[in-house]
Write a protein that holds these residues in place. Structure first.
Motif, PDB file in Angstrom:
ATOM      1  N   MET A  41       0.826  -1.205   0.000  1.00 14.34           N
ATOM      2  CA  MET A  41       0.000   0.000   0.000  1.00 14.34           C
ATOM      3  C   MET A  41       0.863   1.259   0.000  1.00 14.34           C
ATOM      4  O   MET A  41       0.491   2.277  -0.564  1.00 14.34           O
ATOM      5  CB  MET A  41      -0.960  -0.005   1.194  1.00 14.34           C
ATOM      6  N   VAL A  42       2.021   1.182   0.629  1.00 15.30           N
ATOM      7  CA  VAL A  42       2.932   2.327   0.732  1.00 15.30           C
ATOM      8  C   VAL A  42       3.746   2.513  -0.545  1.00 15.30           C
ATOM      9  O   VAL A  42       3.998   3.640  -0.973  1.00 15.30           O
ATOM     10  CB  VAL A  42       3.877   2.139   1.946  1.00 15.30           C
ATOM     11  N   GLN A  43       4.153   1.422  -1.165  1.00 12.35           N
ATOM     12  CA  GLN A  43       5.126   1.450  -2.268  1.00 12.35           C
ATOM     13  C   GLN A  43       4.809   2.479  -3.352  1.00 12.35           C
ATOM     14  O   GLN A  43       5.695   3.246  -3.729  1.00 12.35           O
ATOM     15  CB  GLN A  43       5.272   0.035  -2.848  1.00 12.35           C
ATOM     16  N   PRO A  44       3.567   2.564  -3.851  1.00 15.38           N
ATOM     17  CA  PRO A  44       3.319   3.558  -4.911  1.00 15.38           C
ATOM     18  C   PRO A  44       3.515   5.011  -4.456  1.00 15.38           C
ATOM     19  O   PRO A  44       3.664   5.902  -5.284  1.00 15.38           O
ATOM     20  CB  PRO A  44       1.854   3.320  -5.296  1.00 15.38           C
ATOM     21  N   TRP A  45       3.522   5.232  -3.157  1.00 19.64           N
ATOM     22  CA  TRP A  45       3.586   6.598  -2.632  1.00 19.64           C
ATOM     23  C   TRP A  45       4.938   6.944  -2.046  1.00 19.64           C
ATOM     24  O   TRP A  45       5.157   8.081  -1.643  1.00 19.64           O
ATOM     25  CB  TRP A  45       2.481   6.780  -1.588  1.00 19.64           C
ATOM     26  N   VAL A  67       0.239   2.679   7.455  1.00 21.88           N
ATOM     27  CA  VAL A  67       0.710   3.354   6.241  1.00 21.88           C
ATOM     28  C   VAL A  67       1.313   4.718   6.606  1.00 21.88           C
ATOM     29  O   VAL A  67       2.392   5.081   6.129  1.00 21.88           O
ATOM     30  CB  VAL A  67      -0.420   3.494   5.198  1.00 21.88           C
ATOM     31  N   ALA A  68       0.640   5.467   7.473  1.00 19.53           N
ATOM     32  CA  ALA A  68       1.153   6.778   7.905  1.00 19.53           C
ATOM     33  C   ALA A  68       2.518   6.620   8.581  1.00 19.53           C
ATOM     34  O   ALA A  68       3.436   7.405   8.333  1.00 19.53           O
ATOM     35  CB  ALA A  68       0.161   7.459   8.833  1.00 19.53           C
ATOM     36  N   HIS A  69       2.635   5.615   9.419  1.00 14.81           N
ATOM     37  CA  HIS A  69       3.916   5.354  10.089  1.00 14.81           C
ATOM     38  C   HIS A  69       5.022   5.091   9.064  1.00 14.81           C
ATOM     39  O   HIS A  69       6.103   5.674   9.155  1.00 14.81           O
ATOM     40  CB  HIS A  69       3.766   4.160  11.040  1.00 14.81           C
ATOM     41  N   GLN A  70       4.737   4.245   8.084  1.00 12.37           N
ATOM     42  CA  GLN A  70       5.736   3.916   7.069  1.00 12.37           C
ATOM     43  C   GLN A  70       6.115   5.138   6.228  1.00 12.37           C
ATOM     44  O   GLN A  70       7.251   5.253   5.784  1.00 12.37           O
ATOM     45  CB  GLN A  70       5.231   2.805   6.141  1.00 12.37           C
ATOM     46  N   LEU A  71       5.151   6.026   5.983  1.00  9.01           N
ATOM     47  CA  LEU A  71       5.414   7.236   5.195  1.00  9.01           C
ATOM     48  C   LEU A  71       5.949   8.386   6.049  1.00  9.01           C
ATOM     49  O   LEU A  71       6.279   9.447   5.523  1.00  9.01           O
ATOM     50  CB  LEU A  71       4.140   7.687   4.472  1.00  9.01           C
ATOM     51  N   SER A  72       6.005   8.183   7.377  1.00  4.76           N
ATOM     52  CA  SER A  72       6.457   9.212   8.329  1.00  4.76           C
ATOM     53  C   SER A  72       5.616  10.481   8.233  1.00  4.76           C
ATOM     54  O   SER A  72       6.147  11.595   8.179  1.00  4.76           O
ATOM     55  CB  SER A  72       7.948   9.527   8.120  1.00  4.76           C
ATOM     56  N   LEU A 116      -3.539  10.954   1.451  1.00  9.77           N
ATOM     57  CA  LEU A 116      -3.785   9.622   0.905  1.00  9.77           C
ATOM     58  C   LEU A 116      -4.890   8.987   1.731  1.00  9.77           C
ATOM     59  O   LEU A 116      -4.783   8.893   2.951  1.00  9.77           O
ATOM     60  CB  LEU A 116      -2.509   8.775   0.974  1.00  9.77           C
ATOM     61  N   LEU A 117      -5.955   8.555   1.090  1.00  8.41           N
ATOM     62  CA  LEU A 117      -7.083   7.905   1.767  1.00  8.41           C
ATOM     63  C   LEU A 117      -6.860   6.403   1.803  1.00  8.41           C
ATOM     64  O   LEU A 117      -6.476   5.810   0.790  1.00  8.41           O
ATOM     65  CB  LEU A 117      -8.393   8.231   1.033  1.00  8.41           C
ATOM     66  N   VAL A 118      -7.119   5.777   2.955  1.00 10.75           N
ATOM     67  CA  VAL A 118      -6.881   4.345   3.153  1.00 10.75           C
ATOM     68  C   VAL A 118      -8.111   3.689   3.774  1.00 10.75           C
ATOM     69  O   VAL A 118      -8.708   4.227   4.700  1.00 10.75           O
ATOM     70  CB  VAL A 118      -5.657   4.113   4.072  1.00 10.75           C
ATOM     71  N   ASP A 119      -8.454   2.515   3.252  1.00  7.17           N
ATOM     72  CA  ASP A 119      -9.465   1.666   3.890  1.00  7.17           C
ATOM     73  C   ASP A 119      -9.193   0.220   3.505  1.00  7.17           C
ATOM     74  O   ASP A 119      -8.353  -0.050   2.636  1.00  7.17           O
ATOM     75  CB  ASP A 119     -10.883   2.087   3.487  1.00  7.17           C
ATOM     76  N   ASP A 120      -9.919  -0.687   4.118  1.00  9.97           N
ATOM     77  CA  ASP A 120      -9.684  -2.099   3.839  1.00  9.97           C
ATOM     78  C   ASP A 120     -10.326  -2.553   2.537  1.00  9.97           C
ATOM     79  O   ASP A 120      -9.785  -3.410   1.845  1.00  9.97           O
ATOM     80  CB  ASP A 120     -10.158  -2.978   4.998  1.00  9.97           C
ATOM     81  N   GLY A 144      -4.694  10.301  -3.700  1.00  8.20           N
ATOM     82  CA  GLY A 144      -4.922   8.900  -4.020  1.00  8.20           C
ATOM     83  C   GLY A 144      -5.747   8.219  -2.951  1.00  8.20           C
ATOM     84  O   GLY A 144      -5.932   8.758  -1.855  1.00  8.20           O
ATOM     85  N   ALA A 145      -6.236   7.049  -3.320  1.00  9.73           N
ATOM     86  CA  ALA A 145      -6.969   6.197  -2.387  1.00  9.73           C
ATOM     87  C   ALA A 145      -6.437   4.785  -2.566  1.00  9.73           C
ATOM     88  O   ALA A 145      -6.257   4.327  -3.698  1.00  9.73           O
ATOM     89  CB  ALA A 145      -8.460   6.251  -2.664  1.00  9.73           C
ATOM     90  N   THR A 146      -6.183   4.106  -1.462  1.00 15.57           N
ATOM     91  CA  THR A 146      -5.634   2.756  -1.526  1.00 15.57           C
ATOM     92  C   THR A 146      -6.395   1.830  -0.600  1.00 15.57           C
ATOM     93  O   THR A 146      -6.775   2.227   0.505  1.00 15.57           O
ATOM     94  CB  THR A 146      -4.111   2.765  -1.242  1.00 15.57           C
ATOM     95  N   PHE A 147      -6.629   0.624  -1.087  1.00 16.57           N
ATOM     96  CA  PHE A 147      -7.438  -0.363  -0.388  1.00 16.57           C
ATOM     97  C   PHE A 147      -6.752  -1.719  -0.476  1.00 16.57           C
ATOM     98  O   PHE A 147      -6.002  -1.975  -1.414  1.00 16.57           O
ATOM     99  CB  PHE A 147      -8.827  -0.466  -1.041  1.00 16.57           C
ATOM    100  N   VAL A 148      -7.049  -2.590   0.473  1.00 13.75           N
ATOM    101  CA  VAL A 148      -6.574  -3.965   0.360  1.00 13.75           C
ATOM    102  C   VAL A 148      -7.405  -4.685  -0.694  1.00 13.75           C
ATOM    103  O   VAL A 148      -6.874  -5.329  -1.579  1.00 13.75           O
ATOM    104  CB  VAL A 148      -6.654  -4.703   1.715  1.00 13.75           C
ATOM    105  N   ILE A 149      -8.735  -4.528  -0.616  1.00 12.62           N
ATOM    106  CA  ILE A 149      -9.658  -5.301  -1.452  1.00 12.62           C
ATOM    107  C   ILE A 149     -10.495  -4.375  -2.326  1.00 12.62           C
ATOM    108  O   ILE A 149     -11.016  -3.362  -1.852  1.00 12.62           O
ATOM    109  CB  ILE A 149     -10.628  -6.119  -0.570  1.00 12.62           C
ATOM    110  N   ASP A 150     -10.658  -4.780  -3.584  1.00 10.65           N
ATOM    111  CA  ASP A 150     -11.605  -4.140  -4.496  1.00 10.65           C
ATOM    112  C   ASP A 150     -12.653  -5.177  -4.878  1.00 10.65           C
ATOM    113  O   ASP A 150     -12.318  -6.330  -5.145  1.00 10.65           O
ATOM    114  CB  ASP A 150     -10.895  -3.634  -5.754  1.00 10.65           C
ATOM    115  N   LEU A 151     -13.910  -4.756  -4.868  1.00  8.20           N
ATOM    116  CA  LEU A 151     -15.013  -5.553  -5.413  1.00  8.20           C
ATOM    117  C   LEU A 151     -15.431  -4.857  -6.702  1.00  8.20           C
ATOM    118  O   LEU A 151     -16.356  -4.051  -6.715  1.00  8.20           O
ATOM    119  CB  LEU A 151     -16.173  -5.638  -4.421  1.00  8.20           C
TER     120      LEU A 151
END
Length: 176
Positions: A41-45, A67-72, A116-120, A144-151
């Protein structure tokens, strides 16, 4: 990403008949899958100028915080109406039967902060759509918006992209 998908439990007929609930809590308890999901989730950003991560209640808090922690960068919770103390901004959205609303603290986002918006999970996109509109009203540039799952059959990611927000997911499941 197959092992991330394999770590997500499917619960049939929850919360009502015909729904296949995709449960990320089983992914969260798997240290390898959880770490891989956050890294992906972090890699593209990485290297992009992100000022804040906003996570949608409740699983978006867990993922977004990591994600916020990883991006500082800082973290802003997007909460259901009535859960935040102090002055808030609110955005209502339509549900299948009725309406709901999400809120952030009025001082959660500074003008022009890149968020960056994040949800599951992204399904129909109603909650994410409301969160983006709310963040924009607060002055954010939602990058951007990033999710674990897309339906994808439910059209939420296309709805978010129609708002001009790039949308990324790690895995997808067909159907609802």
């Amino acid at each position: 990403m197959d092992f991330i998908k394999d770590a997500i439990r499917t619960i049939p007929d929850y919360p009502k008949p015909g729904i296949m609930f995709r449960d990320v809590t089983t992914m969260l308890k798997d240290a390898r899958a959880f770490r891989a999901a956050i890294d992906a989730m972090v890699q593209p950003w990485a290297g992009a100028k992100i000022d804040k991560v906003a996570g949608i209640e409740a699983r978006g808090f867990i993922l977004g915080g990591a994600v916020a922690h990883q991006l500082s960068v800082g973290f802003t919770p997007v909460r259901k109406k009535g859960k935040l103390p102090g002055r808030t901004l609110e955005e209502s959205y339509e549900l299948e039967y009725g309406t709901d609303a999400v809120e952030i603290h009025a001082d959660a986002i500074a003008e022009t902060e890149r968020v960056l918006l994040v949800d599951d999970l992204i399904a129909t996109g109603g909650t994410a759509d409301a969160a983006i509109k709310l963040l924009r009203r607060a002055g954010a540039d939602v990058v951007g918006a990033t999710f674990v799952i897309d339906l994808p059959d439910l059209g939420g990611s296309k709805r978010i992209e129609a708002l001009g927000v790039p949308c990324a997911s790690l895995v997808s499941f067909e159907g609802g």
